[in-house]
Design a protein around this motif. Structure first.
Motif, PDB file in Angstrom:
ATOM      1  N   GLU A  89      41.305 -82.284  20.381  1.00 17.73           N
ATOM      2  CA  GLU A  89      42.000 -83.504  20.783  1.00 17.73           C
ATOM      3  C   GLU A  89      43.509 -83.349  20.669  1.00 17.73           C
ATOM      4  OE1 GLU A  89      40.552 -87.114  19.048  1.00 17.73           O
ATOM      5  OE2 GLU A  89      38.468 -86.497  19.307  1.00 17.73           O
ATOM      6  N   GLU A  90      43.942 -82.519  19.741  1.00 24.02           N
ATOM      7  CA  GLU A  90      45.378 -82.330  19.541  1.00 24.02           C
ATOM      8  C   GLU A  90      45.738 -80.854  19.687  1.00 24.02           C
ATOM      9  OE1 GLU A  90      47.405 -84.143  16.293  1.00 24.02           O
ATOM     10  OE2 GLU A  90      46.053 -85.865  16.297  1.00 24.02           O
ATOM     11  N   VAL A  91      46.460 -80.541  20.749  1.00 23.91           N
ATOM     12  CA  VAL A  91      46.953 -79.194  20.975  1.00 23.91           C
ATOM     13  C   VAL A  91      48.467 -79.284  21.087  1.00 23.91           C
ATOM     14  CG1 VAL A  91      46.944 -77.215  22.531  1.00 23.91           C
ATOM     15  CG2 VAL A  91      44.838 -78.512  22.166  1.00 23.91           C
ATOM     16  N   SER A  92      49.148 -78.525  20.270  1.00 23.15           N
ATOM     17  CA  SER A  92      50.611 -78.559  20.300  1.00 23.15           C
ATOM     18  C   SER A  92      51.132 -77.480  21.236  1.00 23.15           C
ATOM     19  CB  SER A  92      51.171 -78.335  18.891  1.00 23.15           C
ATOM     20  OG  SER A  92      50.966 -76.987  18.516  1.00 23.15           O
ATOM     21  N   MET A  93      52.400 -77.602  21.602  1.00 22.21           N
ATOM     22  CA  MET A  93      53.034 -76.552  22.397  1.00 22.21           C
ATOM     23  C   MET A  93      53.082 -75.253  21.602  1.00 22.21           C
ATOM     24  SD  MET A  93      53.633 -77.228  25.496  1.00 22.21           S
ATOM     25  CE  MET A  93      54.683 -75.838  25.921  1.00 22.21           C
ATOM     26  N   ASN A  94      53.161 -75.345  20.278  1.00 18.46           N
ATOM     27  CA  ASN A  94      53.126 -74.133  19.457  1.00 18.46           C
ATOM     28  C   ASN A  94      51.835 -73.358  19.723  1.00 18.46           C
ATOM     29  OD1 ASN A  94      54.331 -76.539  17.767  1.00 18.46           O
ATOM     30  ND2 ASN A  94      55.451 -74.710  17.168  1.00 18.46           N
ATOM     31  N   ASP A  95      50.719 -74.082  19.849  1.00 16.86           N
ATOM     32  CA  ASP A  95      49.429 -73.440  20.126  1.00 16.86           C
ATOM     33  C   ASP A  95      49.446 -72.753  21.490  1.00 16.86           C
ATOM     34  OD1 ASP A  95      48.376 -74.481  17.722  1.00 16.86           O
ATOM     35  OD2 ASP A  95      47.755 -76.337  18.716  1.00 16.86           O
ATOM     36  N   ILE A  96      50.046 -73.405  22.462  1.00 18.43           N
ATOM     37  CA  ILE A  96      50.101 -72.838  23.816  1.00 18.43           C
ATOM     38  C   ILE A  96      50.981 -71.592  23.835  1.00 18.43           C
ATOM     39  CG2 ILE A  96      50.927 -73.283  26.171  1.00 18.43           C
ATOM     40  CD1 ILE A  96      49.836 -76.197  25.727  1.00 18.43           C
ATOM     41  N   PHE A  97      52.133 -71.665  23.187  1.00 18.77           N
ATOM     42  CA  PHE A  97      52.979 -70.477  23.093  1.00 18.77           C
ATOM     43  C   PHE A  97      52.229 -69.352  22.375  1.00 18.77           C
ATOM     44  CE2 PHE A  97      56.582 -73.634  23.442  1.00 18.77           C
ATOM     45  CZ  PHE A  97      56.994 -73.213  24.687  1.00 18.77           C
ATOM     46  N   GLY A  98      51.429 -69.701  21.383  1.00 18.89           N
ATOM     47  CA  GLY A  98      50.640 -68.712  20.652  1.00 18.89           C
ATOM     48  C   GLY A  98      49.648 -67.985  21.541  1.00 18.89           C
ATOM     49  N   VAL A  99      49.010 -68.712  22.455  1.00 20.53           N
ATOM     50  CA  VAL A  99      48.075 -68.067  23.384  1.00 20.53           C
ATOM     51  C   VAL A  99      48.812 -67.026  24.209  1.00 20.53           C
ATOM     52  CG1 VAL A  99      46.584 -68.399  25.409  1.00 20.53           C
ATOM     53  CG2 VAL A  99      46.468 -70.021  23.503  1.00 20.53           C
ATOM     54  N   TYR A 100      49.989 -67.376  24.712  1.00 24.20           N
ATOM     55  CA  TYR A 100      50.757 -66.416  25.509  1.00 24.20           C
ATOM     56  C   TYR A 100      51.140 -65.183  24.696  1.00 24.20           C
ATOM     57  CZ  TYR A 100      51.132 -69.809  29.298  1.00 24.20           C
ATOM     58  OH  TYR A 100      50.852 -70.676  30.321  1.00 24.20           O
ATOM     59  N   THR A 101      51.520 -65.371  23.432  1.00 23.83           N
ATOM     60  CA  THR A 101      51.906 -64.201  22.632  1.00 23.83           C
ATOM     61  C   THR A 101      50.719 -63.286  22.375  1.00 23.83           C
ATOM     62  OG1 THR A 101      51.605 -65.319  20.497  1.00 23.83           O
ATOM     63  CG2 THR A 101      53.809 -65.408  21.477  1.00 23.83           C
ATOM     64  N   ARG A 102      49.524 -63.854  22.278  1.00 23.34           N
ATOM     65  CA  ARG A 102      48.341 -63.033  22.029  1.00 23.34           C
ATOM     66  C   ARG A 102      47.783 -62.395  23.298  1.00 23.34           C
ATOM     67  NH1 ARG A 102      47.619 -67.432  18.802  1.00 23.34           N
ATOM     68  NH2 ARG A 102      46.153 -68.439  20.224  1.00 23.34           N
TER      69      ARG A 102
END
Length: 197
Positions: A140-153
């Protein structure tokens, strides 16, 4: 969609690329053409706009240089920090890049160039996009930090230097730059703020 010269130029250029390189990156080349063409419909030269933005990021110290490694460092920074750090000197809140998003680039590339959507789905960038979609659906809660994390991985520094991937990441960073600036400096009507992210 848009500029026939640009489309024919892409086809012409691809005829000079070696087979293995052509097979490896042709999806990105065609998607880039559709991406840039979408913004031309709004009188925005996306390449020029993003080059200026990239230069500003370097001038302000957010990027060390324009390499994929520098972009990876910035993505890692944004994975652990909520916003870009000041200074944030750009001030163009009315630009179409902030508000307009192409809906179906894969369909554009398929209908104009005949590329196979399965090949597009296998690219590193679209694997990352799929993981972000899964993340958004599972929480329910996804932050932009999480999205940036996907790109880094999911993306490598080398992948971040491919023109289509670089532009897609730059557009996301462009929007987050302005959100970072305006969340801190001025109040924006909710409907405009929501249209950025």
């Amino acid at each position: 969609m848009g500029n026939p010269f640009k489309i024919y130029l892409s086809i012409f250029l691809l005829s000079f690329i070696g087979c293995s390189e052509k097979e490896k990156d042709q999806e990105y080349v065609f998607l880039l053409t559709c991406y840039e063409d979408f913004y031309l419909n709004y009188d925005v030269d996306l390449n020029q706009e993003l080059n200026q933005f990239e230069n500003q990021l370097v001038a302000e110290g957010h990027l060390k240089n324009t390499s994929g490694d520098a972009y990876m460092d910035l993505l890692r920074y944004l994975e652990t920090n909520s916003y870009f750090s000041p200074p944030l000197k750009m001030d163009d809140f009315e630009n179409a890049v902030l508000y307009k998003t192409p809906e179906d680039l894969i369909n554009c590339a398929h209908s104009i160039f005949g590329i196979d959507s399965i090949l597009v789905a296998k690219t590193a960038f679209f694997r990352a996009e799929r993981k972000i979609g899964e993340l958004l659906n599972s929480s329910e809660e996804v932050s932009m930090n999480d999205i940036f994390g996907v790109y880094t991985r999911e993306l490598s520094a080398e992948e971040l230097e491919k023109p289509y991937v670089k532009q897609a990441i730059q557009v996301m960073l462009y929007r987050w730059y302005f959100k970072s600036k305006y969340d801190r400096e001025i109040s924006i009507p909710a409907e405009k703020k929501d249209s950025i992210f």
